[in-house]
Design an enzyme around this catalytic site. Structure first.
Site, PDB file in Angstrom:
ATOM      1  N   ASP A 247       0.878  -1.163   0.000  1.00 41.22           N
ATOM      2  CA  ASP A 247       0.000   0.000   0.000  1.00 41.22           C
ATOM      3  C   ASP A 247       0.919   1.217   0.000  1.00 41.22           C
ATOM      4  O   ASP A 247       1.366   1.706   1.041  1.00 41.22           O
ATOM      5  CB  ASP A 247      -0.883  -0.022   1.252  1.00 41.22           C
ATOM      6  CG  ASP A 247      -1.834   1.167   1.319  1.00 41.22           C
ATOM      7  OD1 ASP A 247      -1.616   2.147   0.572  1.00 41.22           O
ATOM      8  OD2 ASP A 247      -2.778   1.123   2.106  1.00 41.22           O
ATOM      9  N   GLU A 340       1.691   3.007  13.061  1.00 34.93           N
ATOM     10  CA  GLU A 340       0.655   2.909  12.037  1.00 34.93           C
ATOM     11  C   GLU A 340      -0.444   2.086  12.675  1.00 34.93           C
ATOM     12  O   GLU A 340      -0.408   0.869  12.644  1.00 34.93           O
ATOM     13  CB  GLU A 340       1.226   2.254  10.776  1.00 34.93           C
ATOM     14  CG  GLU A 340       0.343   2.465   9.575  1.00 34.93           C
ATOM     15  CD  GLU A 340      -0.788   1.467   9.492  1.00 34.93           C
ATOM     16  OE1 GLU A 340      -1.804   1.657  10.200  1.00 34.93           O
ATOM     17  OE2 GLU A 340      -0.645   0.499   8.731  1.00 34.93           O
ATOM     18  N   GLU A 349     -10.571  -2.057  15.264  1.00 32.92           N
ATOM     19  CA  GLU A 349      -9.376  -2.741  15.763  1.00 32.92           C
ATOM     20  C   GLU A 349      -8.810  -2.053  16.984  1.00 32.92           C
ATOM     21  O   GLU A 349      -8.018  -2.625  17.708  1.00 32.92           O
ATOM     22  CB  GLU A 349      -8.248  -2.843  14.733  1.00 32.92           C
ATOM     23  CG  GLU A 349      -8.469  -3.932  13.713  1.00 32.92           C
ATOM     24  CD  GLU A 349      -7.173  -4.390  13.078  1.00 32.92           C
ATOM     25  OE1 GLU A 349      -6.209  -3.617  13.027  1.00 32.92           O
ATOM     26  OE2 GLU A 349      -7.130  -5.543  12.667  1.00 32.92           O
ATOM     27  N   HIS A 508      -5.248   0.066   1.289  1.00 33.18           N
ATOM     28  CA  HIS A 508      -5.761  -1.213   1.784  1.00 33.18           C
ATOM     29  C   HIS A 508      -6.895  -1.022   2.789  1.00 33.18           C
ATOM     30  O   HIS A 508      -7.592  -1.963   3.119  1.00 33.18           O
ATOM     31  CB  HIS A 508      -4.626  -2.055   2.397  1.00 33.18           C
ATOM     32  CG  HIS A 508      -4.221  -1.654   3.769  1.00 33.18           C
ATOM     33  ND1 HIS A 508      -3.429  -0.542   4.024  1.00 33.18           N
ATOM     34  CD2 HIS A 508      -4.514  -2.175   4.981  1.00 33.18           C
ATOM     35  CE1 HIS A 508      -3.254  -0.434   5.325  1.00 33.18           C
ATOM     36  NE2 HIS A 508      -3.890  -1.408   5.926  1.00 33.18           N
TER      37      HIS A 508
END
Lengths: 569, 344
Positions: A247, A340, A349, A508
């Site tokens: 990505d 990240e 998440e 992504h």
């Protein structure tokens, strides 16, 4: 390793010493015991570090601590040694002293005591070993010390000392892990060239893996939710990292910010949270960071370690396996945190709370977060083709009605990269997170949004949610939620930012597509130029803390609003 | 409609399983995978034809559908006149299947049972026909074949039938330079860094993807044929030496594997293939990259062998070894190697 000292050898040496056979020696000992009872009750404990003799173990240990700063009890407690562990520690020290090597208490690790050969007494009839059960129980000593210090200067210094010690040990462990890893690499390289070994290697690696995942399983049980284990295991495979590395929007943004701002990184200590394959850590090291701490709880960390070693950056980057909330870093504070952490719809998440935890615990007051800001966007979507293609299928599946399967399409957020012209109105930047100041509470919110429909609108099929990411060089930078990545990045000098939205190259993360369930929703008339408004709510579903619930309300201005909720999980 | 209690009980049972097992069954709870399988026309139509076009076989029979998913095969069997169909699935998708069976009016013909085949009790002591779509990638990865064989041994009448009843794995050599560069070469230089440890992993992970027919350089060779009536779980660990004969002068970067499925009990045998020469299926093909690039001349043979065994720890994972040897008069083209793969 255990086999390295076969029992026969140790019995042979003990029989040498006692000039009798093994069985006789045992008999002898029994008889001696009998004699001891009759004749004398005093013992003679020989000092661990020199020749001095003491009447009891406690006095000897105190002497070693005072004179040599060798704290037997502290080592025992730090390493959590059981009886055999203590026996090994005693023999380890005696052996080293016997061979004239200096023994430093703080540098003894559990690894040093792995060898079962250390169970063999160095001193015959070592009274210290016989007296082990007389020593203060673990904890007793700490309390004593704690009290003494508390009396003098409050408890804080003691805690600091312990933390420092802990960090030292952690660092030591990491150093050893790295050493071992380098060794393993060397061995592996040799083996790779010899095909005959491959079967063994496969067997070994599967065994090793078994052990690791076994540990994780246990941890999962201890820590409760199994989803935690799954979360980290899901990052142990190659393909997810391949997807992320490939990505380019994502990876190049980090690279460009780090390489374009070497002045920010030069000589600094950087913490990389969720380092994965180690790419961001290596960017930082290349940019001149003095030290990078790369933390990840997934097994991918083993690969990161190899990558870092292969690229000659193991002197700068230290890999630490564990959850950021649980590991002890070898430093107290860092200058920069790079991570990240972004998930689908930004907050799915839920890795951000870990970054915020690390920020509060480790980042210097004037430290920098990379990235520095993220913003969330919503826009209406109209894409009849998409809807029919995806929905009509279940109405007739090889002659059967399978509409029961449709349910999830409206209750779950779909992750799709939508074509630009599916967006049928202006977007709203509904939330800006300044990562230097935001708190976990800021991640659960309700915000207003509005749109002016464009001529692309045929019907209101749903909503699209995406995020922009900003890399400010200054922690005091303020960015308004309504500012797009492009407006911010292009203003004045060149700055780094990227979007996961529908108007630019696919990432992504794609976008979160929230389809309106038209069987339940009130059909509202939509015309170009019309304004819609409402609210958007982000919440964490009960019992699924890495999940995300998104609720959107909408309606024409001044009219009654309707709402729908979607789940990300 | 499934009772909330049923679903809860099923979820509790799922949680008691091993992680890997849990993952396996949970991955089937999501709709996406069923959508993909149902939209795989080659697959679903082959089953449909082999059942619906053979009413004479299914009429008044008791049928067991192993791993029934959304219940599509059970409904085919009911439509073909089966006396009764029992669908078994561990995944909670079965509660959706119940809704589907009901709206399609088959509730009295189809009984759906949530649970592990090894643990549940069937309402019939024996069944006449077992239907199952058990195949995984590379036929055997995450496959349900062991469950089908268990059901066969425990429940199938002596002269009972199995749909499908034959499966064959084929292998061929392919020219795949560009893609190999993208998938494997990528790790040589990742934004300026050496990522070779991940390259090793990438090489060891067979790639599930579509291969174009024009990439195929050699004749295909069968490496495993399973007769579902007679095979045992022990047959899932196999070794097979084979030769690949080059059809043209070319390079070989990888071996590709696929499988064919046969329904021989049909009036007119039905077969479908998942190979590169025919229509797309959701199984695609499985590509095993070799360490070397082989240069072959038309007519030359590559001596190979393939060894497969279920992983000891997670039996749904596969450990695969491929050995290859190109013996040529030209010493520069001589090549020999062994590659280990893990499908997990």
């Amino acid at each position: 390793m255990v086999e390295a000292y076969p029992p026969s050898e140790s019995s042979a040496s003990s029989s040498n010493n006692s000039e009798n056979g093994r069985d006789d020696a045992w008999l002898q000992a029994d008889q001696d015991d009998g004699d001891d009872f009759g004749e004398q009750e005093t013992v003679q404990v020989i000092s661990l570090l020199d020749d001095k003799v003491f009447d009891d173990a406690v006095a000897m240990i105190k002497y070693c601590k005072d004179k040599y700063r060798f704290d037997f009890l502290a080592i025992r407690d730090n390493l959590g040694l059981d009886f055999y562990g203590q026996v090994k520690l005693i023999n380890y020290v005696r052996q080293n002293v016997h061979e004239g090597r200096e023994v430093k208490g703080e540098s003894i690790t559990a690894k040093d005591l792995e060898d079962d050969g250390l169970l063999k007494p160095v001193l015959e009839d070592d009274a210290l070993i016989l007296c082990l059960d007389e020593l203060p129980a673990p904890g007793a000593q700490e309390k004593k010390d704690g009290k003494a210090v508390a009396g003098a200067d409050g408890e804080a210094p003691a805690v600091d000392q312990l933390l420092q010690k802990n960090a030292q040990l952690q660092e030591e462990l990491e150093r050893l892990a790295q050493q071992f890893n380098n060794y393993r690499l060397a061995v592996q390289k040799t083996l790779d060239e010899r095909w005959g070994e491959d079967d063994t290697k496969a067997a070994e690696s599967s065994k090793a893996k078994g052990a690791v995942s076994g540990d994780e399983g246990e941890e999962g049980k201890k820590k409760g939710p199994e989803e935690a284990t799954w979360y980290f295991e899901s990052y142990a495979h190659n393909d997810i990292h391949e997807t992320m590395l490939k990505d380019t929007i994502r990876t190049e943004a980090y690279r460009d910010f780090i390489y374009n701002n070497k002045n920010l990184f030069a000589g600094k200590t950087v913490l990389d949270i969720g380092c994965g394959t180690g790419i961001l850590s290596m960017f930082c090291a290349k940019a001149g960071a003095a030290r990078v701490l790369a933390v990840d709880n997934s097994n991918i960390l083993d690969k990161a370690r190899e990558n870092i070693f292969n690229n000659g950056l193991d002197g700068v980057i230290t890999c630490i396996k564990g959850k950021i909330e649980e590991v002890t870093l070898p430093v107290d504070k860092v200058d920069i945190i790079v991570s990240e952490w972004m998930g689908y719809c930004l907050l799915y998440e839920a890795m951000l709370p870990s970054v915020l935890f690390a920020r509060d615990r480790y980042l210097k007051p004037d430290g920098l977060l990379v990235p520095s800001h993220t913003s969330m966007w919503i826009a209406p979507v109209s894409d009849e083709e998409y809807v029919t293609e995806n929905m009509s299928f279940w109405r007739d599946v090889y002659g059967f009605d399978m509409k029961a399967m449709q349910e999830g399409t409206y209750t779950n957020a779909r992750i799709e990269h939508m074509p630009t012209d599916a967006v049928c109105g202006t977007g709203t930047g509904f939330r800006m997170l300044d990562l230097h100041t935001c708190t976990p509470e800021d991640l659960v919110f309700t915000e207003k949004w509005q749109t002016t429909l464009s001529d692309k609108v045929e019907s209101l099929d749903g909503f699209l949610v995406w995020f922009d990411t900003f890399f400010a060089e200054d922690r005091n930078e303020k960015i308004d939620a309504s500012l797009t990545w492009k407006e911010w990045a292009d203003a004045g000098r060149e700055r780094v930012a990227f979007t996961t939205g529908p108007f630019f190259k696919q990432t992504h993360w794609k976008q979160g597509l929230l389809l309106v369930d038209k069987s339940k929703a009130k059909d509202i008339k939509v015309t170009p130029g019309q304004k819609l408004s409402g609210e958007i709510q982000y919440a964490i579903p009960e019992g699924h803390h890495r999940g995300l619930n998104i609720k959107v309300t909408w309606g024409a201005e001044g009219e009654e609003k309707q709402s729908q909720m979607w789940l990300c999980h | 409609m499934a009772g909330a209690m049923d679903i809860e009980a099923a979820e509790t049972r799922l949680k008691q399983l091993d992680h890997s097992e849990q993952h396996y069954f949970n991955s089937y709870n999501h709709h996406g995978i069923h959508e993909e399988m149902l939209k795989d026309e080659v697959r679903t139509r082959s089953y449909m034809r082999s059942i619906i076009d053979n009413k004479h076989i299914f009429k008044d029979k008791v049928v067991l559908d192993v791993g029934c998913g959304t219940g599509i095969l059970s409904m085919f069997a009911a439509k073909a006149g089966a006396k009764h169909v029992i669908g078994v699935d561990m995944s909670t998708i079965i509660f959706k299947a119940r809704e589907i069976v009901e709206v399609n009016g088959f509730s009295d013909k189809i009984t759906l049972i949530q649970g592990k085949m090894e643990e549940i009790e069937l309402p019939f002591e024996k069944v006449d026909i077992i239907i199952s779509e058990w195949m995984g990638y590379f036929l055997l990865y995450e496959s349900m074949l062991d469950t089908v064989l268990y059901a066969r041994d425990k429940y199938l009448n002596k002269d009972g039938l199995i749909f499908p009843d034959k499966a064959t794995i084929f292998v061929a050599g392919i020219e795949d330079g560009d893609y190999k560069e993208d998938k494997i070469g990528f790790w040589d230089n990742v934004y300026g860094f050496d990522y070779s440890p991940l390259k090793a992993t990438a090489l060891s992970e067979p790639l599930v993807d579509t291969v174009e027919m024009k990439a195929v350089v050699t004749d295909p060779t069968a490496v495993l044929t399973l007769d579902l009536y007679t095979c045992t779980t022990a047959d899932l660990a196999f070794s097979c030496p084979f030769d690949l004969r080059a059809q043209r002068d070319d390079y070989i970067h990888a071996l590709v594997a696929w499988f064919d499925i046969d329904f021989t009990a049909c009036h007119k045998p039905i077969r479908f293939s998942t190979g590169p020469h025919t229509k797309y299926t959701h199984w695609k093909q499985t590509v095993f990259y070799l360490q070397d690039v082989l240069m072959v001349k038309s007519g030359e043979k590559i001596e190979c062998s393939l060894h497969n065994r279920p992983n000891e720890k997670n039996k749904r994972d596969l450990d695969i070894k491929i050995e290859y040897r190109l013996d040529t008069p030209d010493p520069n083209r001589q090549a020999e190697g062994t590659c280990l793969y893990k499908m997990c």
